[in-house]
Design a protein around this motif. Sequence first.
Motif, mmCIF file in Angstrom:
data_model
loop_
_atom_site.group_PDB
_atom_site.id
_atom_site.type_symbol
_atom_site.label_atom_id
_atom_site.label_comp_id
_atom_site.label_asym_id
_atom_site.label_seq_id
_atom_site.Cartn_x
_atom_site.Cartn_y
_atom_site.Cartn_z
ATOM 1 N N LEU A 72 0.748 -1.235 0.015
ATOM 2 C CA LEU A 72 -0.041 0.088 0.035
ATOM 3 C C LEU A 72 0.984 1.052 0.092
ATOM 4 C CD1 LEU A 72 -2.689 1.396 0.134
ATOM 5 C CD2 LEU A 72 -2.415 1.185 2.660
ATOM 6 N N LEU A 73 1.897 1.158 0.854
ATOM 7 C CA LEU A 73 2.660 2.510 1.036
ATOM 8 C C LEU A 73 3.599 2.665 -0.231
ATOM 9 C CD1 LEU A 73 4.075 2.335 4.521
ATOM 10 C CD2 LEU A 73 2.130 3.698 3.735
ATOM 11 N N SER A 74 3.982 1.512 -0.693
ATOM 12 C CA SER A 74 5.117 1.691 -2.037
ATOM 13 C C SER A 74 4.431 2.170 -3.296
ATOM 14 C CB SER A 74 5.921 0.268 -2.018
ATOM 15 O OG SER A 74 5.101 -0.629 -2.342
ATOM 16 N N CYS A 75 2.811 1.641 -3.136
ATOM 17 C CA CYS A 75 2.091 2.042 -4.403
ATOM 18 C C CYS A 75 1.527 3.569 -4.382
ATOM 19 C CB CYS A 75 1.054 1.016 -4.637
ATOM 20 S SG CYS A 75 1.773 -0.323 -5.067
ATOM 21 N N CYS A 76 1.302 4.044 -3.219
ATOM 22 C CA CYS A 76 0.723 5.275 -3.122
ATOM 23 C C CYS A 76 1.800 6.546 -2.949
ATOM 24 C CB CYS A 76 -0.251 5.670 -1.933
ATOM 25 S SG CYS A 76 0.589 5.370 -0.502
ATOM 26 N N THR A 77 3.147 6.149 -3.041
ATOM 27 C CA THR A 77 4.148 7.347 -2.725
ATOM 28 C C THR A 77 4.138 7.988 -4.018
ATOM 29 O OG1 THR A 77 5.298 5.868 -1.228
ATOM 30 C CG2 THR A 77 6.644 7.356 -2.132
ATOM 31 N N ARG A 78 4.269 9.349 -4.080
ATOM 32 C CA ARG A 78 4.696 10.177 -5.322
ATOM 33 C C ARG A 78 5.892 10.673 -5.256
ATOM 34 N NH1 ARG A 78 -0.832 10.864 -7.678
ATOM 35 N NH2 ARG A 78 -1.894 9.277 -6.728
ATOM 36 N N LEU A 79 6.536 11.029 -3.901
ATOM 37 C CA LEU A 79 7.844 11.726 -3.901
ATOM 38 C C LEU A 79 8.407 10.786 -2.876
ATOM 39 C CD1 LEU A 79 8.740 15.568 -3.728
ATOM 40 C CD2 LEU A 79 9.902 13.812 -2.442
ATOM 41 N N LEU A 80 9.764 10.367 -3.208
ATOM 42 C CA LEU A 80 10.525 9.620 -2.038
ATOM 43 C C LEU A 80 11.839 10.295 -2.238
ATOM 44 C CD1 LEU A 80 10.642 7.286 -0.252
ATOM 45 C CD2 LEU A 80 11.411 5.778 -2.337
ATOM 46 N N TYR A 81 12.540 10.525 -1.010
ATOM 47 C CA TYR A 81 13.736 10.990 -0.818
ATOM 48 C C TYR A 81 14.608 10.036 0.175
ATOM 49 C CZ TYR A 81 17.013 14.803 -0.473
ATOM 50 O OH TYR A 81 18.225 15.696 -0.432
ATOM 51 N N LEU A 82 15.614 9.209 -0.493
ATOM 52 C CA LEU A 82 16.036 8.160 0.260
ATOM 53 C C LEU A 82 17.613 8.888 0.391
ATOM 54 C CD1 LEU A 82 15.247 5.298 -1.947
ATOM 55 C CD2 LEU A 82 14.364 5.697 0.392
ATOM 56 N N LEU A 83 17.948 9.039 1.909
ATOM 57 C CA LEU A 83 19.234 9.444 2.276
ATOM 58 C C LEU A 83 19.897 8.062 3.058
ATOM 59 C CD1 LEU A 83 16.937 11.845 3.392
ATOM 60 C CD2 LEU A 83 19.062 12.867 3.440
ATOM 61 N N GLY A 84 21.028 7.789 2.353
ATOM 62 C CA GLY A 84 21.777 6.442 2.623
ATOM 63 C C GLY A 84 22.767 6.638 3.772
ATOM 64 N N TYR A 85 22.141 7.138 4.991
ATOM 65 C CA TYR A 85 23.044 7.341 6.077
ATOM 66 C C TYR A 85 23.741 6.116 6.749
ATOM 67 C CZ TYR A 85 21.357 12.321 6.498
ATOM 68 O OH TYR A 85 21.214 13.581 6.325
ATOM 69 N N ASP A 86 22.760 5.109 6.800
ATOM 70 C CA ASP A 86 23.412 3.953 7.392
ATOM 71 C C ASP A 86 23.468 2.684 6.156
ATOM 72 O OD1 ASP A 86 20.869 3.357 7.065
ATOM 73 O OD2 ASP A 86 20.772 2.681 9.339
ATOM 74 N N ASN A 87 23.347 3.007 4.824
ATOM 75 C CA ASN A 87 23.198 2.141 3.976
ATOM 76 C C ASN A 87 24.564 1.832 3.367
ATOM 77 O OD1 ASN A 87 22.617 0.879 1.572
ATOM 78 N ND2 ASN A 87 20.426 0.923 1.845
ATOM 79 N N HIS A 88 25.031 0.542 3.329
ATOM 80 C CA HIS A 88 26.323 0.245 2.814
ATOM 81 C C HIS A 88 26.237 -0.850 1.656
ATOM 82 C CE1 HIS A 88 28.110 2.690 5.884
ATOM 83 N NE2 HIS A 88 27.513 1.910 6.906
ATOM 84 N N SER A 89 25.059 -1.014 1.153
ATOM 85 C CA SER A 89 24.718 -2.088 0.139
ATOM 86 C C SER A 89 25.297 -1.515 -1.387
ATOM 87 C CB SER A 89 23.417 -2.593 0.178
ATOM 88 O OG SER A 89 22.393 -1.353 -0.151
ATOM 89 N N SER A 90 25.579 -2.387 -2.151
ATOM 90 C CA SER A 90 25.926 -1.930 -3.374
ATOM 91 C C SER A 90 24.639 -1.934 -4.322
ATOM 92 C CB SER A 90 26.782 -3.057 -4.154
ATOM 93 O OG SER A 90 26.162 -4.328 -4.019
ATOM 94 N N SER A 91 23.388 -2.240 -3.948
ATOM 95 C CA SER A 91 22.168 -2.248 -4.931
ATOM 96 C C SER A 91 21.294 -1.581 -3.967
ATOM 97 C CB SER A 91 22.024 -3.692 -5.414
ATOM 98 O OG SER A 91 20.745 -3.417 -6.069
ATOM 99 N N LEU A 92 20.371 -0.582 -4.887
ATOM 100 C CA LEU A 92 19.139 -0.033 -4.170
ATOM 101 C C LEU A 92 17.855 -0.601 -5.112
ATOM 102 C CD1 LEU A 92 17.821 1.671 -1.907
ATOM 103 C CD2 LEU A 92 18.415 3.618 -3.559
ATOM 104 N N ASP A 93 16.925 -1.451 -4.470
ATOM 105 C CA ASP A 93 15.992 -2.134 -5.424
ATOM 106 C C ASP A 93 14.697 -1.235 -4.983
ATOM 107 O OD1 ASP A 93 14.048 -3.644 -6.699
ATOM 108 O OD2 ASP A 93 14.469 -5.263 -5.729
ATOM 109 N N ILE A 94 14.271 -0.463 -5.904
ATOM 110 C CA ILE A 94 12.797 0.122 -5.909
ATOM 111 C C ILE A 94 11.838 -0.487 -6.867
ATOM 112 C CG2 ILE A 94 13.871 2.371 -5.344
ATOM 113 C CD1 ILE A 94 13.447 3.519 -7.780
ATOM 114 N N SER A 95 12.163 -1.618 -7.389
ATOM 115 C CA SER A 95 11.150 -1.967 -8.573
ATOM 116 C C SER A 95 9.953 -2.390 -8.121
ATOM 117 C CB SER A 95 11.892 -3.267 -9.003
ATOM 118 O OG SER A 95 12.011 -4.446 -7.766
ATOM 119 N N SER A 96 9.675 -2.616 -6.746
ATOM 120 C CA SER A 96 8.274 -2.878 -6.132
ATOM 121 C C SER A 96 7.474 -1.517 -5.987
ATOM 122 C CB SER A 96 8.343 -3.607 -5.108
ATOM 123 O OG SER A 96 9.181 -2.944 -3.883
ATOM 124 N N MET A 97 8.042 -0.389 -5.891
ATOM 125 C CA MET A 97 7.540 0.773 -5.742
ATOM 126 C C MET A 97 6.311 1.033 -6.920
ATOM 127 S SD MET A 97 8.774 2.647 -3.296
ATOM 128 C CE MET A 97 8.117 4.209 -3.631
#
Length: 908
Positions: A687-712
């Motif tokens: 529900l949340l991923s489907c209704c989001t119109r503007l998403l601001y992602l800040l990678g403060y603690d993210n150390h992964s090599s891939s960011l998957d937003i395909s389910s948005m």
Amino acid sequence: MGNIFSVNSSCDATASRFLGSIFRRAAYVGKLEINLRHLKTSLEELKCLQNDVKRRVAVAEQQPHMKQLDQVQNWISRVNSLEARVREAVDSSSQQTESLCCGGYCSKSYMSSYKYGTKVAKLLVEVADLKSKGLFPEVAEKLPQPIINERPLEPTVGLDSLLDKVWSHVEDVEVGVLGLYGMGGVGKTTLLTQIHNKFQHTDFDVAIWIVVSKDLRVEAIQNRIGEKIGLRDPTWELKDPDEKADAISSLLSRKKFVLFLDDLWERVDITKIGVPFPDQHNKSKVIFTTRSEDVCGFMGAQQKILVECLPWDKAWDLFQEKTGRDALQIHADIPKLAEAVAAECGGLPLALTTVGRVMSTKKTPQEWNHAIRVLKKASFEFSGMGDQVFPLLKFSYDNFPSDKVRACFLYCALFSEDYDIPKDDLVWYWMCENMLDEHSHPEEARDESYHIIGTLLNVCMLEEGKDGCVKMHDVVRDMALWLACDPKKADDSFLVHTGADLIEAPIARKWKNSKRVSLMANHIKELVETPNSPYLLTLFLRRNHLQKIATGFFNSMSNLLVLDLSSNKDLAQLPVGVSSLVSLHHLNLSNTGIKELPTELKCLERLEYLNFENTPNLYSLPPTLISSFRMLKVLRMVHSGPDSEDQNHFDDEKAMVKELHGLKHLDYLTLDIRSTSCFQNFISCKLLSCCTRLLYLLGYDNHSSSLDISSMGKKHLEQLNIRGYPNLEDVVLDIDWAGGLAGNNLRNAIMRIHNCFHGLQMIMIQYCDNLKDLTQLCFAPNLISVYVLCCSRMETIIDIKKLGGDANVRKEFNLFAKMGHLDVRWLPALKSIYGATLPFPCLSYINVDGCPELKKLPLDSSSAQGGTNLTLRGEQDWWDGLQWDDQLALDTFRPSYICWNVDQYLQT
């Protein structure tokens, strides 16, 4: 004896000069090491001074119309040149110092050391000289603004002869003040615009254009004049009106100026403002428009000109143009009837346009006969607007297809004059005011709202604005307020004082019977009284200077549906008693200084729209507050709270995301996510991923090599901002794409393009140093704006190799077909945007800065509509190094190029 003495004396002098020369040369050698140390120190001091000067220049040039002094630029250039020579001398110092001997007082290569020592000494003198000359009291000066910036104007009908008549009076040295008067909608502003644009070819020093609304005060006019002529500095607001008048008078008395005042309602004492009265000595001009001939007399106009309605032949031409000549041929009787309808418009351009467009859809003689009867019966009188203006406009109003459209039209009059009203804002206002049909889904309400907006645009009761906005013509708005503020003429009673420079709200008793109150764009700091407003449905207080709202202010507003407090930067808290707003559907707190949301808000159980975007002082939300708004459809909270890496903030964010899971009616969401766990929690909720119109992602603690937003939500996500992911190598928009497209993968990807991010219009990537490309943007075919900043390893935007190496694949993916804005900055490794040329039918802007390896753009002579509507901005060295397929491509885009500088950076 005298001669002998003379000879000896001469010999002594020669010997003395000889020894002095030797000692001086020895000094250059003996002090070489000391001078070198002093030279290095002095150069560093000079560089520090240069940096200080550059910073002062940068700060100064942030102010409007400020430019660096030529002497400052020359000094900075001389420092750079001298620095290069000093560095060269210092770099060769080791060879010279190694040849020194006898404790540094002599040299094995004496002449070489002497010449080098002389050079060092001279450099020391030059450095000292530049240091002394770098103490600039001022580093920048104000630039004169352009005399005339041509104002846009549609093609006109029937004004040429009147323009010539007016211009003959403009050229008359005995006419300093010229008044144009006539009824509303007759074309006075159009005529004034034509006159304004003709001043491009005159010797006037400055031209000032001011729209004078009915409620505009003298000080507001002073502020606009001060801004135009460069007086509005930080001390300007501290001056009283008399001081401002003195400053304006002092400057304009030395200029040959023309002042345009559009839409005067009463006399404006220009000398009280500070504008010198035009005469034959200063040869200046004041030209104004008004709806009253009396105002021309009050203003002391030496010449007043009546702007009359169009003669019949011109009026008929205009009416046919707006109705459509094909529409007049549907039935043999219609052309004659159409002439009768056009005649009833009396040659008034606004009426001809409005009525003509209304009649463009009427296909039977009966409809045309009905229109003639309605127009003949119009007998209303409207104070200040002329006896024929409002009846003609009200004809369009009465011809709206429903009361619902009429109510929506009147609603637009709540906004300030000339205000750009976002269409999407109207959607949510109308929905929360229950003005639309009942819909099972907000998307249906949005469609209906756009249908109503389109209806109003088609009949010229609204005008298309910029960037998805609409505007109300001032005459049309006046008519709407004439209707809405009189309960005898409309169901709703409005109280509207917008852009009136109010410092206090209207007294409470004026609120009593009002259903809608708008006090937008004023200077109100406090709401002291507590009005008794049992019927109030709408309250607009945006764009004031609110600091305090009285306790209990909302106590008698139990029926209030919409409360807009946005853009009050000093408003830190809501008053006690906000829980009284039990019917509230729409609450806008965006761009305020709000520090906390009170627990009282939990009582607003009917809330459907909540906006607290851009509230940096909002440190936390009460527990379970968001989840208590179970009817919430719109939640906008991007950039709310501080930009912090504090663990407590992460915990609050995690709790907030958990609360969002319970909002079953949520349709529109904007938010920031700073932690990995929050993002995983968020993305797991469909529900949340489907209704989001503007998403601001800040990678403060993210150390992964891939960011998957395909389910948005591929249909709804409109803006994506990704910032600060240091290890990110891939942004995944399509999870099935295994790092490249070739063979079956390519065909499968092309098939999946129909299920990609069709809603995504803007993407911004910042500070992702491991990211080398953004090839998956091919799954976002409707992108309008792309920003990529500060990604040190970014090599290309779209990697053609990952698309199977086939440049023709763009035809399948429709790459960048809607791209309007491309901004790439500080990407030192960037070599290409795309490995082949692309068509950019919508491209209007490219900005390139800090991309030294980008030698070629994906443009040829046929790209971007030939470059006619394109602005291409970049550094001069970068532009000079660009490679083009042929000379034609370079010639096509050369006129579009603008050299990047500090001012342009600050503006973008």
